[in-house]
Design a protein around this motif. Sequence first.
Motif, PDB file in Angstrom:
ATOM      1  N   ARG A  88       3.019  39.297  16.193  1.00  0.00           N
ATOM      2  CA  ARG A  88       1.781  38.545  16.439  1.00  0.00           C
ATOM      3  C   ARG A  88       1.310  37.798  15.189  1.00  0.00           C
ATOM      4  O   ARG A  88       0.761  36.707  15.280  1.00  0.00           O
ATOM      5  CB  ARG A  88       0.672  39.496  16.883  1.00  0.00           C
ATOM      6  CG  ARG A  88       0.850  40.093  18.260  1.00  0.00           C
ATOM      7  CD  ARG A  88      -0.452  40.764  18.702  1.00  0.00           C
ATOM      8  NE  ARG A  88      -0.271  41.483  19.952  1.00  0.00           N
ATOM      9  CZ  ARG A  88      -0.051  42.781  20.043  1.00  0.00           C
ATOM     10  NH1 ARG A  88       0.015  43.522  18.941  1.00  0.00           N
ATOM     11  NH2 ARG A  88       0.098  43.372  21.206  1.00  0.00           N
ATOM     12  N   GLU A  89       1.517  38.420  14.034  1.00  0.00           N
ATOM     13  CA  GLU A  89       0.855  37.938  12.819  1.00  0.00           C
ATOM     14  C   GLU A  89       1.718  37.058  11.927  1.00  0.00           C
ATOM     15  O   GLU A  89       1.200  36.394  11.033  1.00  0.00           O
ATOM     16  CB  GLU A  89       0.375  39.156  11.999  1.00  0.00           C
ATOM     17  CG  GLU A  89      -0.674  39.992  12.730  1.00  0.00           C
ATOM     18  CD  GLU A  89      -0.867  41.363  12.099  1.00  0.00           C
ATOM     19  OE1 GLU A  89      -0.252  41.618  11.031  1.00  0.00           O
ATOM     20  OE2 GLU A  89      -1.617  42.181  12.683  1.00  0.00           O
ATOM     21  N   ASN A  90       3.040  37.040  12.147  1.00  0.00           N
ATOM     22  CA  ASN A  90       3.939  36.318  11.248  1.00  0.00           C
ATOM     23  C   ASN A  90       4.768  35.289  12.009  1.00  0.00           C
ATOM     24  O   ASN A  90       5.143  35.499  13.167  1.00  0.00           O
ATOM     25  CB  ASN A  90       4.877  37.295  10.531  1.00  0.00           C
ATOM     26  CG  ASN A  90       4.120  38.279   9.668  1.00  0.00           C
ATOM     27  OD1 ASN A  90       3.838  38.014   8.501  1.00  0.00           O
ATOM     28  ND2 ASN A  90       3.778  39.431  10.234  1.00  0.00           N
TER      29      ASN A  90
ATOM     30  N   ALA B  17       2.873  44.201  16.014  1.00  0.00           N
ATOM     31  CA  ALA B  17       1.835  43.610  15.164  1.00  0.00           C
ATOM     32  C   ALA B  17       2.421  42.510  14.284  1.00  0.00           C
ATOM     33  O   ALA B  17       1.822  41.445  14.108  1.00  0.00           O
ATOM     34  CB  ALA B  17       1.180  44.694  14.308  1.00  0.00           C
TER      35      ALA B  17
ATOM     36  N   ARG C 292       8.323  38.572   7.393  1.00  0.00           N
ATOM     37  CA  ARG C 292       8.145  40.021   7.420  1.00  0.00           C
ATOM     38  C   ARG C 292       9.446  40.699   7.824  1.00  0.00           C
ATOM     39  O   ARG C 292      10.108  40.280   8.777  1.00  0.00           O
ATOM     40  CB  ARG C 292       7.038  40.364   8.427  1.00  0.00           C
ATOM     41  CG  ARG C 292       6.765  41.847   8.599  1.00  0.00           C
ATOM     42  CD  ARG C 292       5.892  42.405   7.503  1.00  0.00           C
ATOM     43  NE  ARG C 292       5.792  43.846   7.640  1.00  0.00           N
ATOM     44  CZ  ARG C 292       4.933  44.482   8.441  1.00  0.00           C
ATOM     45  NH1 ARG C 292       4.089  43.766   9.179  1.00  0.00           N
ATOM     46  NH2 ARG C 292       4.894  45.798   8.499  1.00  0.00           N
TER      47      ARG C 292
ATOM     48  N   ARG D  64       7.887  30.127  16.270  1.00  0.00           N
ATOM     49  CA  ARG D  64       8.074  31.478  15.738  1.00  0.00           C
ATOM     50  C   ARG D  64       9.563  31.779  15.751  1.00  0.00           C
ATOM     51  O   ARG D  64      10.274  31.378  16.672  1.00  0.00           O
ATOM     52  CB  ARG D  64       7.357  32.519  16.615  1.00  0.00           C
ATOM     53  CG  ARG D  64       5.836  32.332  16.750  1.00  0.00           C
ATOM     54  CD  ARG D  64       5.140  32.736  15.463  1.00  0.00           C
ATOM     55  NE  ARG D  64       3.702  32.649  15.593  1.00  0.00           N
ATOM     56  CZ  ARG D  64       2.890  33.699  15.750  1.00  0.00           C
ATOM     57  NH1 ARG D  64       3.402  34.916  15.828  1.00  0.00           N
ATOM     58  NH2 ARG D  64       1.590  33.543  15.831  1.00  0.00           N
TER      59      ARG D  64
END
Length: 332
Positions: free
Chosen positions: A129-131, A126, A299, A260
């Motif tokens: 995907r989000e950070n 998760a 994160r 990323r």
Amino acid sequence: MTKTSVTKTLDFDDIHLANALFGPQNKHLTLITKQSGVQLDTKGTSLSASSPDPDALQTVLNLLTQLYGLLKAGNSLYPKDITYAYGMLQREPSINLQKLFKDSVFVVSPKKTIAPKTLSQRDYLAALRENEMVFAVGPAGTGKTYLAVAMALSMLLTKQVQKIILTRPAVEAGEKLGFLPGDLVEKVDPYLRPLYDALHDMLDSEKVSHMIESGIIEIAPLAFMRGRTLNNAFVILDEAQNTTPEQMKMFLTRMGYGSRMVVTGDVTQIDLPVCGQARAPRSGLIEAQRVLTNIKGIRFLHFHHDDVVRHPLVAKVVNAYERYTAELTNKD
């Protein structure tokens, strides 16, 4: 005083799925009994579970019920899945295994589907995907690098990034390898082999070779990152505990638009040489955890011995070393 065993019965409505749940010659049930101590017996599609420990009994009943639900939903069942599922339900009885696997499964190639095996792995996926920048810190065997490579391939194949860059510092793990033969690529290749292994496990060798030759996938030592700006790329720094603080800063500031970054490492396995009067080498990964906390978009995920998904003995080894280190710290 000996506790009296309690027996509970489960009835399944499909003989074929029940047999898949029990395993060949009841091997799956034997595995569950070995893990939990709960005695399991079958008759047709019925299963009886007996144990003097009500918590262990409830965990096993929960496990069997949910595994049967996974089989009904069309999932295959393997011994390692049972081991991981049992561990998760021990720690968090309310978890929904079917939801966990369905929500988090993603395909990185026609032949390979990746799913989380622990709660920490679910949170890690998760976070990926989000950070835009994720640090994964924890012991060997927890899937930090493997899942990062899987996510990178998934995002590449869905055109969310244009290339993958895999890098790690070329630091020897406590042994001097001497002057390696060959050209520059051949000299650094042994340090990067784990990254190649992850790729070849997920994609056909020919496809991996084509992507590397065409520059879609780049595997290089950390020193090759200096002076670059990495745009539209999924960049993974592996074994980051062996970076110096200066190298870590250099790497993180390579990030460009549409990219990323994932940084993985185990701070208990630092191979950096000790310099001067320092009692311990300065690790860029340890320093990054102090410097970069509370920055939006970054994160940090921490894995533990319970998250090890290699051979079960690996988790025991990691746990033993953690206890030993804690004892030494308390003595000091």
